[in-house]
Scaffold this motif. Structure first.
Motif, PDB file in Angstrom:
ATOM      1  N   LEU A   1      -2.455   0.357  -9.337  1.00 26.29           N
ATOM      2  CA  LEU A   1      -3.387  -0.751  -9.576  1.00 26.29           C
ATOM      3  C   LEU A   1      -2.756  -1.811 -10.465  1.00 26.29           C
ATOM      4  O   LEU A   1      -2.903  -3.008 -10.232  1.00 26.29           O
ATOM      5  CB  LEU A   1      -4.669  -0.218 -10.223  1.00 26.29           C
ATOM      6  CG  LEU A   1      -5.705  -1.287 -10.566  1.00 26.29           C
ATOM      7  CD1 LEU A   1      -6.190  -1.985  -9.304  1.00 26.29           C
ATOM      8  CD2 LEU A   1      -6.882  -0.677 -11.308  1.00 26.29           C
TER       9      LEU A   1
ATOM     10  N   THR B   1       0.852  -1.180   0.000  1.00 25.90           N
ATOM     11  CA  THR B   1       0.000   0.000   0.000  1.00 25.90           C
ATOM     12  C   THR B   1       0.886   1.227   0.000  1.00 25.90           C
ATOM     13  O   THR B   1       1.896   1.271   0.684  1.00 25.90           O
ATOM     14  CB  THR B   1      -0.901   0.013   1.248  1.00 25.90           C
ATOM     15  OG1 THR B   1      -1.726  -1.133   1.233  1.00 25.90           O
ATOM     16  CG2 THR B   1      -1.764   1.256   1.264  1.00 25.90           C
TER      17      THR B   1
ATOM     18  N   VAL C   1      -1.089  -2.647  -6.199  1.00 28.09           N
ATOM     19  CA  VAL C   1      -0.745  -1.839  -5.035  1.00 28.09           C
ATOM     20  C   VAL C   1      -1.929  -0.931  -4.725  1.00 28.09           C
ATOM     21  O   VAL C   1      -2.546  -0.377  -5.627  1.00 28.09           O
ATOM     22  CB  VAL C   1       0.518  -1.003  -5.323  1.00 28.09           C
ATOM     23  CG1 VAL C   1       0.739   0.049  -4.257  1.00 28.09           C
ATOM     24  CG2 VAL C   1       1.735  -1.910  -5.436  1.00 28.09           C
ATOM     25  N   SER C   2      -2.261  -0.825  -3.451  1.00 25.55           N
ATOM     26  CA  SER C   2      -3.381   0.023  -3.054  1.00 25.55           C
ATOM     27  C   SER C   2      -2.911   1.427  -2.701  1.00 25.55           C
ATOM     28  O   SER C   2      -1.730   1.647  -2.444  1.00 25.55           O
ATOM     29  CB  SER C   2      -4.088  -0.577  -1.844  1.00 25.55           C
ATOM     30  OG  SER C   2      -4.663  -1.811  -2.192  1.00 25.55           O
TER      31      SER C   2
END
Lengths: 332, 332
Positions: free
Chosen positions: A89, A64, A93-94
């Motif tokens: 994205l 993240t 990955v956030s």
DNA sequence: CGAGCCGCTGACAGCGTTGTCACGGACGTC
DNA sequence: GACGTCCGTGACAACGCTGTCAGCGGCTCG
């Protein structure tokens, strides 16, 4: 809803230990081809996905990325966040967002909050000047400073040629015959604005002009303030014949005020493009500071670091382009 | 950087068990006053903060809210996200963002991804019509559908009176003498736009007018497309004398096209306000769809549910206001 | 032929937290 | 005085994962 499969389920199905499952799903190469395939089949069958939370607890990190900007509502940062999110994205990955509202203390609070959430990297548009706290709050964390924050070595930074942009914008107005050119800026806390102002002053000096203090406003952080400042400038005994607005938010205010006052003869160059700038009459000449490439560069950088690539810190400075549209080419 | 204190450290310092620390920091009332105070002192001394990751792993939930919208770069959603983030921050809730790019499948993927991250709630501007997957993918999760998605009972929804807005905008133009009124919309997947179009058609019907198919465009999802559509409309043998643009993105395109074609005599009402709408000549009359109150209502709702409040699902419909600024009051 | 090494695998602990359950003591009741 | 109840508390397991370390079989090498 059936509960998600865990490593144990996969291990049982594949007849291996949970550790081997872990190895396979993490792409470790010390697993034999046959075992790997058996595990992969089980993973597919059971629709297994790694639990990012458990992973994060165990490893102390996560996929993240924390993005800290003034405000998500600002179109510049909105575009930036949007690009970052898209690229993130693509790598699963956030993106956690946090706004600072330009406050140094709130920025610090937000950063610490994000660190508690085990973010794996930070993208930060910093306020103020002192960011040493980052060094001991988050040692070793990939951090990219974006748009601002040049004075801090050791981190990647991505920005534009602020001073050069200010210089060229002002030169452009000078070249079209203007001698009384107003500068609209904001807080001296913002290094970008300060640099743009330095460019402005340098251009004036080149032309042998002394800066007129009454033409320099540093209180235009929102459109309304810039509109107000514009009106005041126009009421001066010797009003400016041109305005250099150092950020697009301010430019919106300037444009509103000029239209309202029916003073479309006043020349304008905006640092930063904005919606409808090319639809207005006159269309607004801008120094184009496109958040797209900026965000792209920052995101690529931070994602690479997250993947573990060791790169020396770099200061990426993107070039600017002056887009002539009309308002900057008006003569006094 | 010293490692963060854990419950064990606090427990040791306060001379109690870790469970009691947990009870205190979670505000459980089954702790004696003295014990609580002892623990609180230790918490303060050691600067202890709960680890949200461990907490999330254990409880299967978290103080994070997932926000899923078309694009963060869209000013409407940017404002929305911004408001949500502000309100969330006040309750120590984090915001994970995810964009759908208007794709139904991508939306689904993003939602599932967020669920894996154990988000405690979802704020979703849904695409398409079928959201039953939410029911079994996330049973019991607080979900608020925002801006769109009326057809799905069981969730909170927050939106505006789309049909009424379309009705009033069109009536307004009719009242100013227009008979050929174009409608600029987009994908029939978007319930909001469809409803606005229904309002448009109803107003025409009220006035005893048959809708002219060539004046209805449903392909204006971006500004450029709306600009193109506007140009084509103006070239019609019987061009429209007024345009009802059903979203602010399209309106930007219309305004650009009208200015470029020097056709400022064409009346315009925009559904949704945008920057500079009031600075243009003529200023643009809008049906004001302010993302602020919308986001506020949605955020308040979702945060309340996250705190565990049991509320019956509710459809919140916010009223709209027609803001006359000039472009909607032009006569043919 | 034994020592050493390497490639592959698994048992186990532990990340920091909360849920379950049990326990000791105080208190009330019959 | 025996019993049940309630309150405050703690021991322990578990959430799902990965890091550490050890083990095993097969290989090479002296």
């Amino acid at each position: 809803m059936t509960p998600r499969a865990t490593v144990y389920d996969v291990a049982r199905a594949a007849g291996v230990s949970i550790k081997t499952v872990s190895r396979v799903v993490n792409g470790s190469d010390e697993v034999s081809k046959e075992t790997r395939e058996r595990v992969m089949t089980a993973v597919a069958d059971l629709d297994y996905v790694r639990n990012p939370i458990a992973r994060s607890l165990r490893t102390g990190s996560s996929d993240t990325i924390g993005v800290v900007v003034d405000s998500i509502a600002d179109p510049f940062f909105a575009s930036l966040v949007s690009v970052v999110e898209q690229l993130a994205l693509a790598q699963d990955v956030s993106v956690l967002i946090a706004s600072t509202g330009r406050s140094v203390s709130r920025e610090k609070g937000q950063v610490l909050r994000l660190l508690q959430q085990n973010v794996g990297a930070l993208l930060l548009a910093p306020n103020g000047h002192d960011h040493r706290y980052l060094l001991d709050a988050a040692p070793g964390m990939p951090i990219v400073l974006v748009d601002r924050g040049w004075e801090l070595p050791g981190f990647d930074t991505v920005g534009v040629e602020d001073e050069d942009g200010g210089l060229r914008a002002t030169r452009h107005l000078l070249a079209h015959g203007h001698r009384r050119i107003a500068f609209l800026g904001e807080s001296p806390e913002l290094t970008t604005i300060v640099h743009r102002q330095q460019g402005y002053l340098r251009a004036l000096a080149e032309a042998g002009l002394a800066p007129a203090p009454e033409l320099v406003r540093t209180d235009c952080s929102v459109a309304a303030a810039a509109a107000e400042a514009t009106e005041q400038l126009l009421r001066l005994p010797q009003p400016p014949t041109a305005i250099f607005s150092s950020n697009p938010r301010a430019s919106l205010g300037v444009v509103s005020a000029l239209h309202r006052a029916d003073r479309l003869d006043v020349a304008l160059v905006s640092f930063g493009d904005f919606d409808l700038a090319d639809a207005l009459r006159p269309a607004v000449t801008v120094v184009d500071q496109d958040p797209g490439p900026l965000a792209q560069a920052a995101a690529v950088r931070v994602l690479a670091r997250m993947r573990g690539q060791r790169l020396p810190p770099e200061d990426i400075v993107l070039p600017l382009q002056l887009v002539e549209r009309g308002s900057g080419e008006l003569r006094p």
